[in-house]
Design an enzyme around this catalytic site. Structure first.
Site, PDB file in Angstrom:
ATOM      1  N   TYR A   1      -2.943  -1.253  10.278  1.00 24.61           N
ATOM      2  CA  TYR A   1      -2.836  -1.535   8.830  1.00 24.61           C
ATOM      3  C   TYR A   1      -1.454  -1.139   8.317  1.00 24.61           C
ATOM      4  O   TYR A   1      -0.802  -1.921   7.613  1.00 24.61           O
ATOM      5  CB  TYR A   1      -3.938  -0.771   8.101  1.00 24.61           C
ATOM      6  CG  TYR A   1      -3.950  -0.955   6.601  1.00 24.61           C
ATOM      7  CD1 TYR A   1      -4.532  -2.073   6.022  1.00 24.61           C
ATOM      8  CD2 TYR A   1      -3.374  -0.002   5.751  1.00 24.61           C
ATOM      9  CE1 TYR A   1      -4.555  -2.243   4.636  1.00 24.61           C
ATOM     10  CE2 TYR A   1      -3.390  -0.153   4.372  1.00 24.61           C
ATOM     11  CZ  TYR A   1      -3.985  -1.280   3.822  1.00 24.61           C
ATOM     12  OH  TYR A   1      -4.004  -1.439   2.450  1.00 24.61           O
TER      13      TYR A   1
ATOM     14  N   SER B   1       0.863  -1.186   0.000  1.00 25.10           N
ATOM     15  CA  SER B   1       0.000   0.000   0.000  1.00 25.10           C
ATOM     16  C   SER B   1       0.895   1.229   0.000  1.00 25.10           C
ATOM     17  O   SER B   1       2.094   1.123   0.314  1.00 25.10           O
ATOM     18  CB  SER B   1      -0.845  -0.035   1.283  1.00 25.10           C
ATOM     19  OG  SER B   1      -1.585   1.154   1.437  1.00 25.10           O
TER      20      SER B   1
ATOM     21  N   LYS C   1       1.475  -3.423   6.399  1.00 24.24           N
ATOM     22  CA  LYS C   1       1.930  -3.185   5.029  1.00 24.24           C
ATOM     23  C   LYS C   1       3.430  -2.870   4.992  1.00 24.24           C
ATOM     24  O   LYS C   1       4.113  -3.249   4.040  1.00 24.24           O
ATOM     25  CB  LYS C   1       1.086  -2.097   4.360  1.00 24.24           C
ATOM     26  CG  LYS C   1      -0.376  -2.530   4.158  1.00 24.24           C
ATOM     27  CD  LYS C   1      -0.518  -3.792   3.305  1.00 24.24           C
ATOM     28  CE  LYS C   1      -1.953  -4.187   3.043  1.00 24.24           C
ATOM     29  NZ  LYS C   1      -2.080  -5.383   2.177  1.00 24.24           N
TER      30      LYS C   1
HETATM   31  N1  LIG Z   1      -8.393  -0.084  -2.282  1.00 26.69           N
HETATM   32  C1  LIG Z   1      -7.293   0.627  -2.156  1.00 26.69           C
HETATM   33  O1  LIG Z   1      -7.259   1.854  -2.423  1.00 26.69           O
HETATM   34  C2  LIG Z   1      -6.021  -0.019  -1.695  1.00 26.69           C
HETATM   35  C3  LIG Z   1      -4.900   0.819  -1.516  1.00 26.69           C
HETATM   36  C4  LIG Z   1      -3.698   0.247  -1.117  1.00 26.69           C
HETATM   37  C5  LIG Z   1      -3.615  -1.119  -0.926  1.00 26.69           C
HETATM   38  N2  LIG Z   1      -4.738  -1.913  -1.093  1.00 26.69           N
HETATM   39  C6  LIG Z   1      -4.562  -3.351  -0.887  1.00 26.69           C
HETATM   40  O2  LIG Z   1      -5.136  -4.042  -1.994  1.00 26.69           O
HETATM   41  C7  LIG Z   1      -5.658  -5.305  -1.549  1.00 26.69           C
HETATM   42  C8  LIG Z   1      -7.133  -5.414  -1.926  1.00 26.69           C
HETATM   43  O3  LIG Z   1      -7.830  -4.382  -1.257  1.00 26.69           O
HETATM   44  P1  LIG Z   1      -9.361  -4.028  -1.557  1.00 26.69           P
HETATM   45  O4  LIG Z   1      -9.445  -2.561  -1.531  1.00 26.69           O
HETATM   46  O5  LIG Z   1      -9.837  -4.792  -2.730  1.00 26.69           O
HETATM   47  O6  LIG Z   1     -10.054  -4.589  -0.222  1.00 26.69           O
HETATM   48  P2  LIG Z   1     -11.554  -5.118   0.010  1.00 26.69           P
HETATM   49  O7  LIG Z   1     -12.469  -4.509  -0.977  1.00 26.69           O
HETATM   50  O8  LIG Z   1     -11.821  -4.934   1.452  1.00 26.69           O
HETATM   51  O9  LIG Z   1     -11.429  -6.679  -0.328  1.00 26.69           O
HETATM   52  C9  LIG Z   1     -10.615  -7.494   0.474  1.00 26.69           C
HETATM   53  C10 LIG Z   1     -10.685  -8.928  -0.029  1.00 26.69           C
HETATM   54  O10 LIG Z   1      -9.916  -9.750   0.878  1.00 26.69           O
HETATM   55  C11 LIG Z   1     -10.717 -10.852   1.268  1.00 26.69           C
HETATM   56  N3  LIG Z   1     -10.337 -11.319   2.599  1.00 26.69           N
HETATM   57  C12 LIG Z   1     -10.312 -10.616   3.757  1.00 26.69           C
HETATM   58  N4  LIG Z   1      -9.944 -11.392   4.762  1.00 26.69           N
HETATM   59  C13 LIG Z   1      -9.729 -12.632   4.251  1.00 26.69           C
HETATM   60  C14 LIG Z   1      -9.339 -13.878   4.800  1.00 26.69           C
HETATM   61  N5  LIG Z   1      -9.089 -14.014   6.109  1.00 26.69           N
HETATM   62  N6  LIG Z   1      -9.209 -14.946   3.979  1.00 26.69           N
HETATM   63  C15 LIG Z   1      -9.466 -14.825   2.654  1.00 26.69           C
HETATM   64  N7  LIG Z   1      -9.835 -13.674   2.071  1.00 26.69           N
HETATM   65  C16 LIG Z   1      -9.975 -12.588   2.863  1.00 26.69           C
HETATM   66  C17 LIG Z   1     -12.152 -10.327   1.198  1.00 26.69           C
HETATM   67  O11 LIG Z   1     -13.074 -11.346   0.982  1.00 26.69           O
HETATM   68  P3  LIG Z   1     -14.000 -12.075   2.098  1.00 26.69           P
HETATM   69  O12 LIG Z   1     -14.486 -11.012   3.015  1.00 26.69           O
HETATM   70  O13 LIG Z   1     -15.027 -12.782   1.288  1.00 26.69           O
HETATM   71  O14 LIG Z   1     -13.059 -13.045   2.749  1.00 26.69           O
HETATM   72  C18 LIG Z   1     -12.092  -9.474  -0.058  1.00 26.69           C
HETATM   73  O15 LIG Z   1     -12.253 -10.281  -1.211  1.00 26.69           O
HETATM   74  C19 LIG Z   1      -5.409  -5.351  -0.050  1.00 26.69           C
HETATM   75  O16 LIG Z   1      -4.190  -6.037   0.202  1.00 26.69           O
HETATM   76  C20 LIG Z   1      -5.275  -3.890   0.331  1.00 26.69           C
HETATM   77  O17 LIG Z   1      -4.535  -3.723   1.512  1.00 26.69           O
HETATM   78  C21 LIG Z   1      -5.917  -1.394  -1.470  1.00 26.69           C
END
Ligand SMILES: NC(=O)c1ccc[n+]([C@@H]2O[C@H](COP(=O)([O-])OP(=O)(O)OC[C@H]3O[C@@H](n4cnc5c(N)ncnc54)[C@H](OP(=O)(O)O)[C@@H]3O)[C@@H](O)[C@H]2O)c1
Length: 230
Positions: free
Chosen positions: A150, A137, A154
């Site tokens: 968080y 991130s 990261k």
């Molecule tokens: N969105 C952003 O702007 C952003 C920025 C920087 C980094 N990131 C990183 O990008 C990645 C994806 O983020 P996102 O924004 O798509 O998050 P999100 O919308 O909250 O989705 C998170 C995903 O992880 C799954 N998950 C959570 N806990 C889990 C577990 N114990 N076992 C298996 N699956 C699990 C969730 O599915 P279930 O609830 O069905 O398990 C969901 O599919 C993450 O690593 C996040 O830190 C995102």
């Protein structure tokens, strides 16, 4: 480009789901997981048996072990292993984060990634082939108030990935990746209404997926951001 085998954790929604659907659209084979049985069933029904969507909690080492064994049997070692699943703490100063919530963030974001690496990477190392992308991130390289747990995880992902990079044989890569800022459930949790000013996961995936397909052994150990090359 020949079809690649892509493993994605957290494929039920957000970036993971958008990537899964875009890889499939481009002709690649996707093996995804998430905790939501409903989402996994929907994806399985939509995309059929060439792909595989499994209910797996990445914090459970035995579940990950069994899932990896099934994936490796079905499709062989992945060309791309995307450690995408993560959670974020509810916005709060560190001293107000309950012990259980702090542990959950560590368990998913760090130990979950290690579990997946433990069970998929030996087969990749045996073939001396494949790219491991651990989702970091902007908050893996900088910090903000109220997201301390968080940020902790990261920054850990950056270190874990770079150490792993030093262990891999030539021909492979481990990369800590900042995906950018995308309007998902996670962003809405941290940014509130401001999240609407950022692109959707589907729009992001249109450029992120071809970019991910371009990662190569020379990227090993570099902290990257989607859309940028080192
Ligand atoms: N969105 C952003 O702007 C952003 C920025 C920087 C980094 N990131 C990183 O990008 C990645 C994806 O983020 P996102 O924004 O798509 O998050 P999100 O919308 O909250 O989705 C998170 C995903 O992880 C799954 N998950 C959570 N806990 C889990 C577990 N114990 N076992 C298996 N699956 C699990 C969730 O599915 P279930 O609830 O069905 O398990 C969901 O599919 C993450 O690593 C996040 O830190 C995102």
């Amino acid at each position: 480009m020949s079809a690649k085998v892509v493993v994605i954790t957290g494929a039920s929604r957000g970036l993971g789901r958008a990537m899964a659907e875009e890889f499939i659209r481009l002709g690649h084979r996707v093996l995804g997981c998430g905790r939501s049985a409903k989402a996994m069933r929907e994806l399985d029904a939509r995309y059929g048996p060439a792909h595989r969507f499994s209910v797996v909690d990445v914090t459970d080492d035995k579940e990950v072990r069994d899932w990896a064994a099934q994936c490796l049997q079905q499709a062989g070692p992945p060309d791309l292993l995307l450690n995408n699943a993560a959670i974020v703490n509810r916005n709060a100063p560190l001293w107000k984060v309950p012990a259980r919530e702090f542990s959950e963030v560590i368990d998913v974001n760090i130990k979950g990634v290690a579990n997946v690496i433990r069970h998929f990477v030996p087969a990749m190392v045996a073939r001396k082939h494949g790219v491991i992308v651990n989702f970091s991130s902007g908050w893996g390289r900088s910090t903000d108030a109220e997201v301390g747990p968080y940020c902790t995880t990261k920054w850990a992902i950056e270190g874990l990935s770079k150490s792993l990079a030093q262990e891999l044989p030539k021909g492979m890569a481990a990369i800590p990746l900042n995906p950018g800022i995308i309007n998902t459930d996670m962003l809405r949790s941290t940014f509130g209404g401001e999240a609407a000013n950022f692109p959707s996961a589907e729009t992001w995936a249109e450029t992120a997926v071809p970019w991910l397909l371009g990662l190569k052994p020379a990227d090993n150990g570099h902290s990257l951001t989607v859309g940028e090359r080192h």
